[in-house]
Design an enzyme around this catalytic site. Structure first.
Site, PDB file in Angstrom:
ATOM      1  N   CYS A   3      83.573  46.155  57.155  1.00 22.84           N
ATOM      2  CA  CYS A   3      83.079  47.261  56.340  1.00 22.84           C
ATOM      3  C   CYS A   3      83.967  47.428  55.110  1.00 22.84           C
ATOM      4  O   CYS A   3      84.991  46.772  54.961  1.00 22.84           O
ATOM      5  CB  CYS A   3      83.025  48.555  57.144  1.00 22.84           C
ATOM      6  SG  CYS A   3      84.653  49.226  57.553  1.00 22.84           S
ATOM      7  N   CYS A   6      87.683  47.994  55.349  1.00 20.21           N
ATOM      8  CA  CYS A   6      88.503  46.786  55.496  1.00 20.21           C
ATOM      9  C   CYS A   6      88.900  46.251  54.121  1.00 20.21           C
ATOM     10  O   CYS A   6      90.033  45.831  53.900  1.00 20.21           O
ATOM     11  CB  CYS A   6      87.733  45.705  56.256  1.00 20.21           C
ATOM     12  SG  CYS A   6      87.185  46.166  57.910  1.00 20.21           S
ATOM     13  N   CYS A 371      84.220  56.000  57.438  1.00 23.32           N
ATOM     14  CA  CYS A 371      83.702  54.625  57.444  1.00 23.32           C
ATOM     15  C   CYS A 371      82.234  54.548  57.033  1.00 23.32           C
ATOM     16  O   CYS A 371      81.841  53.732  56.204  1.00 23.32           O
ATOM     17  CB  CYS A 371      83.873  54.006  58.838  1.00 23.32           C
ATOM     18  SG  CYS A 371      85.494  53.262  59.093  1.00 23.32           S
ATOM     19  N   ASP A 413      62.707  40.730  23.316  1.00 21.84           N
ATOM     20  CA  ASP A 413      62.608  39.773  22.216  1.00 21.84           C
ATOM     21  C   ASP A 413      61.214  39.160  22.293  1.00 21.84           C
ATOM     22  O   ASP A 413      60.574  39.182  23.349  1.00 21.84           O
ATOM     23  CB  ASP A 413      63.685  38.698  22.374  1.00 21.84           C
ATOM     24  CG  ASP A 413      63.560  37.615  21.328  1.00 21.84           C
ATOM     25  OD1 ASP A 413      63.491  37.952  20.135  1.00 21.84           O
ATOM     26  OD2 ASP A 413      63.509  36.434  21.710  1.00 21.84           O
TER      27      ASP A 413
END
Length: 718
Positions: A3, A6, A371, A413
């Site tokens: 996760c 970490c 977390c 463009d």
């Protein structure tokens, strides 16, 4: 790494080391890239620092790694790549080992065995039950406690491991050893579920790499030989049989076939290819046998570059992710203070029961883990990037992906973007007596020789088809947005717009002006040929709109996004093309004018600029997001913030739709992460739920937001 926490842990730990100037941690690739100043921390010391956090770092030696590069201060710096994975996981875990055979699964089994044994023994020896659970809790806490200490030393004292260990030890102190053991077990189960979910997310990216076959049929002196695709080198000749995937980027030298490029570009209709045509790795040969010359090594072919681009984009942090990470840094210590207040204030000021409020304060520690909130954004961004790449929509990072969905205006463009980019000469009008069409065309071709502009290629093609004499030119130069000039046989020749001819002092007759107006009203682009400052002829060209251009502009309008065409072409031609497609137009724009137009549009909201990735670099850079209509070319992949592998105007609307789907997914994830914790916060303080539901509030939310993010992998587009 499972996760985003970490990622933050590893990055913070390595950034603290002396002599480290830049650190990048890629969650999806599980890769750490470190830039070291001369005399800085040795690579081995960096590996030890990462290993101390509970990961095993393996130094990578790849063709991507550059041994040295200049840092911004001008000094030499060293770049190293490490691959990080759990220290108790084996190398094959990263190669698709079933989750039940991973190191985290073994840890869950051991902890589950400890808790189960404690439960059984507590029934056999009821008086010693608390001591049995205490022993089980301490044994279970050992690996997490060791990691918490390592993280604290590395500069991350407020990690989830710290919160969980504090809560479990506190529960033991107040006599809730049984619940403490269950909390540790549930925490390990949650980490395992995060590992499974992260593995599924990585599988979405790895599936892109599986587009390449494992082997190729390479021509050798003794005949055809089956070799690994990785061993192919530029210049090798390979044979591609019907039904085979093309193993390389290359050029067909023999054979004709229809190629299904949908796995790479998303183009559902097979494309006919023959000698001289390019082929891209990962496409499927439908019927004929092809002989292909390899033009790119395996590490640099289209599929490899897409995988690398998606991995690198996943590592870049979107604005919302940066905000969540900053918020989480204050959230965790704040939650610990709040937990302490919950433990102290009610007993001291209101006569509350110490055991009860200590228990609730410890549960609050578990609820406070960020977390789920931290993973909510990068999980959605990674899935969105992978889903887009599978459909030929390449986006370079979460910041661009977020910005595309917020766009109020898309500026296109014209040539090569809204149109096919292959104009053809339709009319040649001599303006002097005695001058024929071939002479006008020959002079124009001599000036345009060597130019890559689509209009120049149209003139050169027409000159070759009509066998027009093309005299050599010298001293060629370009007047940006206006004309090309050169010396031909000692005479000054210029090819440019009618506006340039007038500004240069060339008098266009009334008849010539009438003819120009008629041609431009038909949607044709007209250039004038000046010889020694006097008009010699007119050349008209037309570039047809792409087949899906009108539908693509209409799809943007349905999404509430305005569309405008920015072109250097004249007003009449611009309006003729824009009228067919149903969008506004700003014509006769020089490169500097385009920048001013984009700045004016940005005053009303974010602007996306779509160009061919070759002539529009300034405008692409000036817009909020630049999208290159590139078909996988180097320029398209390198110039802009995003690229459309499949050259469809509708791909722009698809990108807007993907961005909005990703942003909606992020909002859902944040709502789940915060909402679930808020519910358990109330129920915990009210005494309805305890420690083990509190840990479920964290791990459950983390798994839910990850699974929700994985839904984006099923995104199909408009």
């Amino acid at each position: 790494m499972d996760c985003a926490s970490c990622v933050a842990t590893v990055r913070n730990a390595v950034e603290r080391l002396p002599g480290v100037s830049a650190v990048e941690v890629n969650l999806m690739a599980e890769r750490l890239t470190v830039q070291r100043l001369p005399g800085g921390t040795a690579a081995a010391a960096i590996e030890r620092q990462v290993s101390g956090l509970g990961y095993h770092a393996t130094r990578l030696v790849t063709s991507q790694a550059r041994p040295e590069k200049q840092d911004r201060g001008g000094g030499s710096s060293h770049v190293g790549h490490l691959h990080a994975h759990g220290e108790d996981e084996e190398a094959e875990d990263r190669a698709g080992t079933p989750w039940w055979r991973t190191g985290k699964a073994r840890l869950v089994a051991v902890l589950g065995g400890l808790v189960a044994a404690a439960w059984l023994l507590s029934h056999v020896f009821p008086r010693e039950a608390s001591w049995i659970y205490l022993a089980a809790t301490l044994a279970a806490l050992f690996p997490f406690g060791r990691r918490a200490i390592a993280l604290a030393r590395a500069g991350s004292p407020f990690s989830i491991e710290t919160l969980m260990c504090a809560a479990a030890l506190g529960a033991v102190v107040i006599g809730a050893a049984e619940e403490a053991a269950i909390v540790v077990l549930l925490f390990a189960v949650g980490e395992l579920l995060e590992n499974v979910a992260a593995g599924r997310a990585r599988a979405g990216i790895r599936s892109l790499a599986s587009l390449l076959p494992a082997t190729a049929r390479r021509e050798a002196t003794a005949g055809l030989e089956e070799v690994p695709v990785a061993s192919l080198r530029v210049g090798d000749m390979v044979q591609v049989r019907p039904g085979d995937r093309v193993p390389c980027d290359g050029e067909i030298t023999e054979g004709r076939s229809a190629l299904d490029e949908s796995p790479v570009t998303g183009e559902s209709v097979p494309v006919a290819r023959g000698p001289g045509d390019p082929v891209i790795a990962g496409s499927i040969n439908a019927d004929g046998v092809l002989r292909v010359r390899v033009s790119r090594a395996a590490t640099d072919n289209t599929v490899s570059r897409i995988v690398r681009l998606v991995e690198e984009a996943s590592a870049s942090r979107a604005p919302s992710q940066r905000f969540v990470e900053r918020f989480s840094r204050w959230w965790t210590p704040g939650a610990m203070v709040a937990s302490l207040l919950v433990i102290l204030v009610p007993p001291l000021l209101a006569g509350g029961d110490w055991w009860t409020w200590t228990y609730r304060g410890l549960a609050l520690l578990l609820i406070a883990c960020p977390c789920a909130l931290v993973i909510s954004v990068p999980a959605a961004i990674a899935s969105g990037l992978s889903a887009g790449a599978r459909r030929g929509l390449l986006v370079k990072g979460g910041a661009a992906l977020e910005a595309i969905g917020a766009a109020r205006t898309v500026a296109f463009d014209k040539t090569g973007t809204l149109t096919e980019g292959t104009p053809r000469v339709t009319d040649i009008v001599p303006l002097r007596d005695g001058t024929d069409e071939r002479r006008v065309l020959g002079f124009a071709a001599s000036v345009e020789e060597g130019s890559a502009h689509p209009l120049a290629r149209a003139i050169l093609t027409a000159a070759a088809e009509r066998s027009a004499p093309v005299p050599p030119a010298a001293n060629a130069r370009t007047v940006p947005g206006r004309a090309v000039e050169a010396s031909v046989g000692g005479r000054r020749v210029a090819v440019g717009s009618p506006r340039h001819a007038v500004e240069a002092g060339a008098a266009l007759s009334e008849e010539a002006q009438t003819r120009i107006a008629a041609l431009e009203s038909d949607g044709k682009t007209v250039v004038t040929l000046l010889l020694d400052g006097l008009p010699l002829g007119l050349i008209a060209m037309r570039d047809e709109p792409r087949a899906d251009a009108a539908a693509g502009v209409a799809a943007l309008r349905q999404l509430g996004v305005n569309a405008v065409m920015l072109t250097g072409d004249n007003e009449r031609t611009g309006r003729a093309i824009a009228g067919k497609l149903g969008l506004d137009v700003r014509a006769q724009l020089l490169p500097a004018d385009k920048l001013r137009e984009i700045a004016a549009l940005k005053a009303h909201g974010p602007v996306v600029m779509v160009g061919d990735g070759i002539n529009d670099a300034p405008a692409l850079a000036a817009a909020s997001v630049g999208i290159a209509m590139g078909g996988g070319t180097d320029v398209a992949l390198d110039t802009a913030d995003a690229a459309l592998m499949r050259e469809r105007v509708g791909g722009v609307a698809d990108l807007v739709s993907l961005s909005r789907a990703t942003l909606a997914n992020i909002r859902q994830n944040v709502a789940v992460a915060v909402g679930l914790k808020a519910v358990f916060l109330v129920t915990t303080l009210a005494g309805i739920t305890g420690l083990w539901p509190a840990i479920l509030a964290d791990t459950g939310a983390t798994v839910l937001v990850t699974l929700n993010a994985l839904r984006l992998l099923r995104w199909k587009g408009l």
